[in-house]
Design a protein around this motif. Sequence first.
Motif, PDB file in Angstrom:
ATOM      1  N   GLU A   4      21.820  12.050   5.191  1.00  0.00           N
ATOM      2  CA  GLU A   4      22.374  10.906   4.471  1.00  0.00           C
ATOM      3  C   GLU A   4      21.430  10.404   3.378  1.00  0.00           C
ATOM      4  N   ILE A   5      20.133  10.414   3.666  1.00  0.00           N
ATOM      5  CA  ILE A   5      19.153   9.961   2.670  1.00  0.00           C
ATOM      6  C   ILE A   5      19.189  10.861   1.448  1.00  0.00           C
ATOM      7  N   GLU A   6      19.173  12.170   1.679  1.00  0.00           N
ATOM      8  CA  GLU A   6      19.155  13.127   0.564  1.00  0.00           C
ATOM      9  C   GLU A   6      20.429  13.038  -0.267  1.00  0.00           C
TER      10      GLU A   6
ATOM     11  N   TYR B 164      13.304   4.787  -7.912  1.00  0.00           N
ATOM     12  CA  TYR B 164      14.084   3.576  -8.168  1.00  0.00           C
ATOM     13  C   TYR B 164      13.170   2.387  -8.438  1.00  0.00           C
ATOM     14  N   ASP B 165      13.771   1.347  -9.005  1.00  0.00           N
ATOM     15  CA  ASP B 165      13.070   0.070  -9.195  1.00  0.00           C
ATOM     16  C   ASP B 165      13.185  -0.695  -7.881  1.00  0.00           C
ATOM     17  N   THR B 166      12.097  -0.787  -7.138  1.00  0.00           N
ATOM     18  CA  THR B 166      12.136  -1.375  -5.800  1.00  0.00           C
ATOM     19  C   THR B 166      11.255  -2.614  -5.719  1.00  0.00           C
TER      20      THR B 166
ATOM     21  N   ALA C  75       0.830  -1.204   0.000  1.00  0.00           N
ATOM     22  CA  ALA C  75       0.000   0.000   0.000  1.00  0.00           C
ATOM     23  C   ALA C  75       0.866   1.256   0.000  1.00  0.00           C
ATOM     24  N   HIS C  76       0.267   2.364  -0.426  1.00  0.00           N
ATOM     25  CA  HIS C  76       0.957   3.657  -0.359  1.00  0.00           C
ATOM     26  C   HIS C  76       0.995   4.116   1.095  1.00  0.00           C
ATOM     27  N   HIS C  77       2.191   4.466   1.580  1.00  0.00           N
ATOM     28  CA  HIS C  77       2.369   4.916   2.966  1.00  0.00           C
ATOM     29  C   HIS C  77       2.430   6.443   2.962  1.00  0.00           C
ATOM     30  N   GLU C  78       1.314   7.056   3.222  1.00  0.00           N
ATOM     31  CA  GLU C  78       1.205   8.507   3.071  1.00  0.00           C
ATOM     32  C   GLU C  78       2.206   9.269   3.921  1.00  0.00           C
TER      33      GLU C  78
ATOM     34  N   TYR D  94       7.083   9.634   3.781  1.00  0.00           N
ATOM     35  CA  TYR D  94       7.332  10.447   2.590  1.00  0.00           C
ATOM     36  C   TYR D  94       8.616  10.047   1.869  1.00  0.00           C
ATOM     37  N   GLU D  95       9.719   9.923   2.614  1.00  0.00           N
ATOM     38  CA  GLU D  95      10.999   9.624   1.974  1.00  0.00           C
ATOM     39  C   GLU D  95      10.984   8.242   1.329  1.00  0.00           C
ATOM     40  N   ALA D  96      10.374   7.278   2.008  1.00  0.00           N
ATOM     41  CA  ALA D  96      10.310   5.925   1.451  1.00  0.00           C
ATOM     42  C   ALA D  96       9.516   5.914   0.147  1.00  0.00           C
ATOM     43  N   GLU D  97       8.404   6.635   0.119  1.00  0.00           N
ATOM     44  CA  GLU D  97       7.592   6.683  -1.099  1.00  0.00           C
ATOM     45  C   GLU D  97       8.332   7.402  -2.228  1.00  0.00           C
ATOM     46  N   LYS D  98       9.108   8.405  -1.873  1.00  0.00           N
ATOM     47  CA  LYS D  98       9.884   9.123  -2.887  1.00  0.00           C
ATOM     48  C   LYS D  98      10.919   8.197  -3.521  1.00  0.00           C
ATOM     49  N   ILE D  99      11.553   7.358  -2.696  1.00  0.00           N
ATOM     50  CA  ILE D  99      12.530   6.395  -3.212  1.00  0.00           C
ATOM     51  C   ILE D  99      11.839   5.365  -4.102  1.00  0.00           C
TER      52      ILE D  99
END
Length: 440
Positions: A188-190, A117-119, A102-105, A108-113
């Motif tokens: 680090e994520i950015e 990317y191909d995840t 499901a989409h995790h509203e 935010y950062e996880a959904e952006k990744i």
Amino acid sequence: MSFLNKLFGNKKQENQPVNQDEKKELLEQRKEDELAGDTNESEELESTISLESLGDLITFSSGPVGVTTGSAATDFYVYEWFIKETGEVFYVGKGRGNRYKAHHERAYEAEKIREMYDTDVRFVKKGLTEEEAVELESQEMTRILNETNDRLTNRMIPFFTKRGNGYDRSSNTPSFQFETAPTLYVNEIEEHYYNLKPQLFDEVILESLKAPVFMNWNIDDQVNTIYGGNVEKYLGETKSLLLKNGSKVLKSQYAKSTTAWIYVGDESVTKYNLFQKNALDRIGRKIPTYHLIDVWRFLKDNIDEFPPFPLINELTNLNPTHNRVPLEGIKNLYDVSKGFDEGMPYWQEGDKERKNGNLERAIELFDLARYNGYEAPALYKSYTMAFRKLKDYDNEIAIIDEAIERSQTTDGGVNESFILEIKERREKAILLKKKKEGIN
């Protein structure tokens, strides 16, 4: 500073809830999600730690990141999202049903990744009770942070991990130095996933100092290195120089006449970009963004006479009349959580009364909030606004002094931004009191 802060340091993590109001709201939202079967956003919860004293031995036990809702189901699972090409895990969660895809509203950062990317997703384990899933979720986060170099986007992580999550400043961020402006930093994520780099603050231009706004946040122990622990000196001298230059210091970040933002602390590139976008949307232009230490040095080098740091003489005739109990008479004085639960409702009701103009009633309710152990900065800000409106400067100054004292001894660490803000308010209250009493 509390024992835990001394042990672990007062580390600041981007995008984490930092006050009791936000924390409580997130906990309530998480519970609603889980009761609805829409679990689990582990970044929304705070890790817990318990200390047990066994004679001379102190042991620590780290609680799991998640909470249970009392569900008797046995079809919970723990899952993790990862990047196919590299195998890097960037998010760990628990859930039931289709939660794993499901989409995790709020993640935010996880959904952006996931968009960039191909995840894919894999299950750590299925067929779990809720308690087992909560425990395994924390264990898996700990394993990843202790045994790999993967950067998790979960905002909340267990204690006693060798690394933090990916919201810490990038290791490429220059260290803080005395009388040297920091950079606009990336975490680090950015840096790793979005290829963002640290940026310099703008070069100071005199024309842009006509109507600046001071950004008094993100002031922690590390940032204080820039000022040698005396941020008020640099702020006071800079404001004096600006006044001598004919500048007018504004309060609203997006005022149409704003000519510059002057940061006292540091800021992330992401928030800087967001603020500039807001400025374009609201006032049709970007705002030059400076750091206080650069403005201080620029003015010092370009104005002939450097005025002394203005000091306001301490008052000897402060006589506040009030019904507040002394600090030692406050309930739940050493139980912040209970004080929050019992005191916050009075503050909320009082602030509504304040906004409706019922100032005396508002102060009565603030007194009850304080008596029951509520000590959040919001309470003291509400107090000061009510007293200022009543022109009761004695009580305003007295309550500010108490706020400063309590902020510097709280278990949550020193809130430098709040202290700086109310100290400025105290100076203004003293000037207004002197004007009211005809004192030069």
